[in-house]
Design a protein around this motif. Structure first.
Motif, PDB file in Angstrom:
ATOM      1  N   GLY A 109       0.791  -1.216   0.000  1.00 60.92           N
ATOM      2  CA  GLY A 109       0.000   0.000   0.000  1.00 60.92           C
ATOM      3  C   GLY A 109       0.825   1.268   0.000  1.00 60.92           C
ATOM      4  O   GLY A 109       0.369   2.309  -0.459  1.00 60.92           O
ATOM      5  N   CYS A 110       2.045   1.211   0.545  1.00 60.92           N
ATOM      6  CA  CYS A 110       2.937   2.382   0.543  1.00 60.92           C
ATOM      7  C   CYS A 110       4.218   2.105  -0.228  1.00 60.92           C
ATOM      8  O   CYS A 110       5.152   2.903  -0.182  1.00 60.92           O
ATOM      9  N   GLY A 111       4.290   0.970  -0.870  1.00 61.16           N
ATOM     10  CA  GLY A 111       5.485   0.599  -1.610  1.00 61.16           C
ATOM     11  C   GLY A 111       5.627  -0.912  -1.649  1.00 61.16           C
ATOM     12  O   GLY A 111       4.683  -1.653  -1.369  1.00 61.16           O
ATOM     13  N   GLN A 112       6.826  -1.362  -1.978  1.00 59.12           N
ATOM     14  CA  GLN A 112       7.116  -2.784  -2.030  1.00 59.12           C
ATOM     15  C   GLN A 112       7.850  -3.174  -0.741  1.00 59.12           C
ATOM     16  O   GLN A 112       8.974  -2.726  -0.493  1.00 59.12           O
ATOM     17  N   ARG A 113       7.225  -4.001   0.090  1.00 62.39           N
ATOM     18  CA  ARG A 113       7.802  -4.370   1.380  1.00 62.39           C
ATOM     19  C   ARG A 113       8.567  -5.683   1.286  1.00 62.39           C
ATOM     20  O   ARG A 113       8.031  -6.712   0.865  1.00 62.39           O
ATOM     21  N   GLU A 114       9.826  -5.619   1.701  1.00 59.83           N
ATOM     22  CA  GLU A 114      10.680  -6.804   1.750  1.00 59.83           C
ATOM     23  C   GLU A 114      10.786  -7.285   3.195  1.00 59.83           C
ATOM     24  O   GLU A 114      11.204  -6.541   4.086  1.00 59.83           O
ATOM     25  N   ARG A 115      10.373  -8.515   3.452  1.00 58.90           N
ATOM     26  CA  ARG A 115      10.537  -9.093   4.791  1.00 58.90           C
ATOM     27  C   ARG A 115      12.018  -9.354   5.048  1.00 58.90           C
ATOM     28  O   ARG A 115      12.741  -9.848   4.189  1.00 58.90           O
ATOM     29  N   LEU A 116      12.459  -9.026   6.265  1.00 58.40           N
ATOM     30  CA  LEU A 116      13.849  -9.214   6.664  1.00 58.40           C
ATOM     31  C   LEU A 116      13.941 -10.280   7.749  1.00 58.40           C
ATOM     32  O   LEU A 116      12.944 -10.673   8.350  1.00 58.40           O
ATOM     33  N   ALA A 117      15.154 -10.727   7.989  1.00 57.63           N
ATOM     34  CA  ALA A 117      15.444 -11.594   9.133  1.00 57.63           C
ATOM     35  C   ALA A 117      16.417 -10.867  10.047  1.00 57.63           C
ATOM     36  O   ALA A 117      17.137  -9.961   9.606  1.00 57.63           O
ATOM     37  N   LEU A 118      16.433 -11.237  11.311  1.00 59.79           N
ATOM     38  CA  LEU A 118      17.397 -10.697  12.271  1.00 59.79           C
ATOM     39  C   LEU A 118      18.323 -11.817  12.700  1.00 59.79           C
ATOM     40  O   LEU A 118      17.878 -12.901  13.091  1.00 59.79           O
ATOM     41  N   MET A 119      19.622 -11.557  12.617  1.00 58.65           N
ATOM     42  CA  MET A 119      20.614 -12.553  12.990  1.00 58.65           C
ATOM     43  C   MET A 119      21.230 -12.184  14.331  1.00 58.65           C
ATOM     44  O   MET A 119      21.506 -11.021  14.615  1.00 58.65           O
ATOM     45  N   THR A 120      21.460 -13.211  15.181  1.00 60.41           N
ATOM     46  CA  THR A 120      22.093 -12.987  16.474  1.00 60.41           C
ATOM     47  C   THR A 120      22.843 -14.243  16.879  1.00 60.41           C
ATOM     48  O   THR A 120      22.576 -15.338  16.363  1.00 60.41           O
ATOM     49  N   THR A 121      23.791 -14.091  17.808  1.00 62.93           N
ATOM     50  CA  THR A 121      24.513 -15.221  18.380  1.00 62.93           C
ATOM     51  C   THR A 121      24.498 -15.058  19.891  1.00 62.93           C
ATOM     52  O   THR A 121      24.925 -14.031  20.420  1.00 62.93           O
ATOM     53  N   ILE A 122      23.986 -16.081  20.595  1.00 63.03           N
ATOM     54  CA  ILE A 122      23.893 -16.052  22.052  1.00 63.03           C
ATOM     55  C   ILE A 122      24.419 -17.371  22.600  1.00 63.03           C
ATOM     56  O   ILE A 122      23.981 -18.448  22.166  1.00 63.03           O
ATOM     57  N   ALA A 123      25.377 -17.280  23.521  1.00 59.32           N
ATOM     58  CA  ALA A 123      25.969 -18.466  24.150  1.00 59.32           C
ATOM     59  C   ALA A 123      26.459 -19.459  23.100  1.00 59.32           C
ATOM     60  O   ALA A 123      26.306 -20.679  23.236  1.00 59.32           O
ATOM     61  N   GLY A 124      27.058 -18.931  22.025  1.00 55.75           N
ATOM     62  CA  GLY A 124      27.624 -19.773  20.983  1.00 55.75           C
ATOM     63  C   GLY A 124      26.631 -20.296  19.962  1.00 55.75           C
ATOM     64  O   GLY A 124      27.025 -20.934  18.985  1.00 55.75           O
ATOM     65  N   GLU A 125      25.344 -20.042  20.156  1.00 61.61           N
ATOM     66  CA  GLU A 125      24.328 -20.501  19.209  1.00 61.61           C
ATOM     67  C   GLU A 125      23.922 -19.357  18.289  1.00 61.61           C
ATOM     68  O   GLU A 125      23.546 -18.286  18.748  1.00 61.61           O
ATOM     69  N   ALA A 184      21.438 -17.768  15.411  1.00 58.78           N
ATOM     70  CA  ALA A 184      20.044 -17.898  14.970  1.00 58.78           C
ATOM     71  C   ALA A 184      19.706 -16.795  13.996  1.00 58.78           C
ATOM     72  O   ALA A 184      20.197 -15.671  14.102  1.00 58.78           O
ATOM     73  N   GLN A 185      18.855 -17.132  13.039  1.00 56.25           N
ATOM     74  CA  GLN A 185      18.327 -16.171  12.073  1.00 56.25           C
ATOM     75  C   GLN A 185      16.808 -16.211  12.191  1.00 56.25           C
ATOM     76  O   GLN A 185      16.182 -17.222  11.906  1.00 56.25           O
ATOM     77  N   ILE A 186      16.215 -15.107  12.665  1.00 59.31           N
ATOM     78  CA  ILE A 186      14.794 -15.085  12.988  1.00 59.31           C
ATOM     79  C   ILE A 186      14.087 -14.152  12.007  1.00 59.31           C
ATOM     80  O   ILE A 186      14.370 -12.957  11.967  1.00 59.31           O
ATOM     81  N   VAL A 221      17.056 -18.796  21.917  1.00 62.43           N
ATOM     82  CA  VAL A 221      18.455 -18.930  21.499  1.00 62.43           C
ATOM     83  C   VAL A 221      19.353 -19.030  22.718  1.00 62.43           C
ATOM     84  O   VAL A 221      19.166 -18.292  23.698  1.00 62.43           O
ATOM     85  N   GLY A 222      20.336 -19.937  22.655  1.00 56.86           N
ATOM     86  CA  GLY A 222      21.291 -20.064  23.743  1.00 56.86           C
ATOM     87  C   GLY A 222      20.956 -21.153  24.733  1.00 56.86           C
ATOM     88  O   GLY A 222      21.328 -21.074  25.904  1.00 56.86           O
ATOM     89  N   GLY A 223      20.248 -22.194  24.294  1.00 56.08           N
ATOM     90  CA  GLY A 223      19.939 -23.316  25.176  1.00 56.08           C
ATOM     91  C   GLY A 223      18.521 -23.264  25.710  1.00 56.08           C
ATOM     92  O   GLY A 223      17.743 -22.366  25.434  1.00 56.08           O
ATOM     93  N   GLU A 224      18.191 -24.301  26.531  1.00 49.53           N
ATOM     94  CA  GLU A 224      16.840 -24.416  27.060  1.00 49.53           C
ATOM     95  C   GLU A 224      16.416 -23.250  27.919  1.00 49.53           C
ATOM     96  O   GLU A 224      15.297 -22.801  27.867  1.00 49.53           O
ATOM     97  N   GLU A 225      17.304 -22.763  28.731  1.00 48.64           N
ATOM     98  CA  GLU A 225      17.014 -21.592  29.561  1.00 48.64           C
ATOM     99  C   GLU A 225      17.630 -20.351  28.923  1.00 48.64           C
ATOM    100  O   GLU A 225      18.181 -19.492  29.608  1.00 48.64           O
TER     101      GLU A 225
END
Length: 288
Positions: free
Chosen positions: A221-237, A239-241, A249-253
């Motif tokens: 409606g206001c243009g062409q929207r591109e969905r993005l992902a957010l990348m992070t690393t926590i406790a060695g893991e 993730a791309q969300i 991210v970063g284990g069970e807890e």
């Protein structure tokens, strides 16, 4: 003391700042920032006495801005080439933040030492009532997300509250709560950048990097929207969300991350419309 009684205290001369901001899709032709709502696809804020996030946004004022807004501050860009686009999930984020009367609206810049007077939940919405000596009244924070969240609070905890509401064309919300003795509790980001401008001191509990060129832009409606992902690393893991998705991210807890919105707008057709919008909730220890 009941929630209703405390809310009554909060409403006296309250500045309730309403903003549920996502990438702006319902922008007015008048331009400006007196009223706006935010959805997963557009940012709308209201510089009145209440701040609340919803799923639709519009920004109006008497001052027009250009069709494109430079929102690079605080948003790191990663171009990974033609990777697959994950489908939208069922993530939603809604919230309201009520604080006492402030001297210099519409921008808010608060760094407060508070005590958790009360916490209430119906299993979906978490209501935190904070007694902050520097405010005339209690602060009330309501947050509801899907999937649901749980906060390890019982009442009486000492909590530091960092709250920024930055405008004026549309309003960017940044909230961080830390519990004395245990550390980071939650961070809410709802704005055109993953961090506020440099003049506002704000630390995210995790490093988030926007990832581009994964999804084909579609009209919103206001243009062409591109969905993005957010990348992070926590406790060695690592993730791309993706936009409208959730991950722990970063284990069970580990650290829970809800991405209500992450998008880039191409070929902007509306005035006073940011070219990017992010809505993110982070709960848990973060990077320590």
């Amino acid at each position: 003391m009941s929630i209703e009684h405390l809310r009554a205290r909060a409403s006296i001369c309250a500045l309730t700042l309403i903003s549920s901001l996502t990438l702006a899709s319902g922008c007015s032709d008048d331009g400006g920032a007196e009223e706006s709502e935010s959805t997963d696809e557009s940012g709308e804020s209201e510089s009145t006495d209440e701040s609340e996030s919803t799923d639709e946004s519009e920004s109006t004022d008497e001052t027009e801005s250009t069709d494109e807004t430079d929102t690079t501050d605080g948003t790191e860009e990663t171009d990974t080439g033609n990777l697959s686009c994950e489908p939208e999930g069922d993530v939603t984020i809604s919230y309201s933040i009520e604080v006492g009367a402030l001297d210099e609206p519409p921008s808010v810049d608060l760094d407060l030492a508070c005590t958790l007077a009360e916490i209430d939940t119906d299993g979906v919405t978490q209501v935190l009532i904070l007694d902050c000596p520097e405010l005339e009244n209690v602060a009330v924070i309501d947050i509801a997300v899907s999937p649901d969240m749980s906060l390890p609070l019982v009442g009486g905890e000492a909590i530091s509250m960092r709250y920024i509401l930055e405008g004026p064309w549309w309003f960017n919300t940044y909230l961080r709560l830390d519990v004395e003795g245990t550390g980071h509790l939650l961070t809410l980001i709802d704005g055109d950048s993953l961090l506020p401008p440099e003049e506002f001191e704000f630390t995210s509990p995790v490093e988030l990097t926007a990832v581009y060129d994964l999804c084909e832009p579609v009209s919103d409606g206001c243009g062409q929207r591109e969905r993005l992902a957010l990348m992070t690393t926590i406790a060695g893991e690592e993730a791309q969300i993706f936009d409208a998705n959730y991950a722990e991210v970063g284990g069970e807890e580990g650290t829970e991350i809800w991405v209500g919105a992450a998008g880039h707008l191409h070929e902007i057709e509306c005035t006073d419309t940011p070219d990017e919008w992010f809505q993110v909730l982070i709960v848990g220890p973060g990077e320590g």
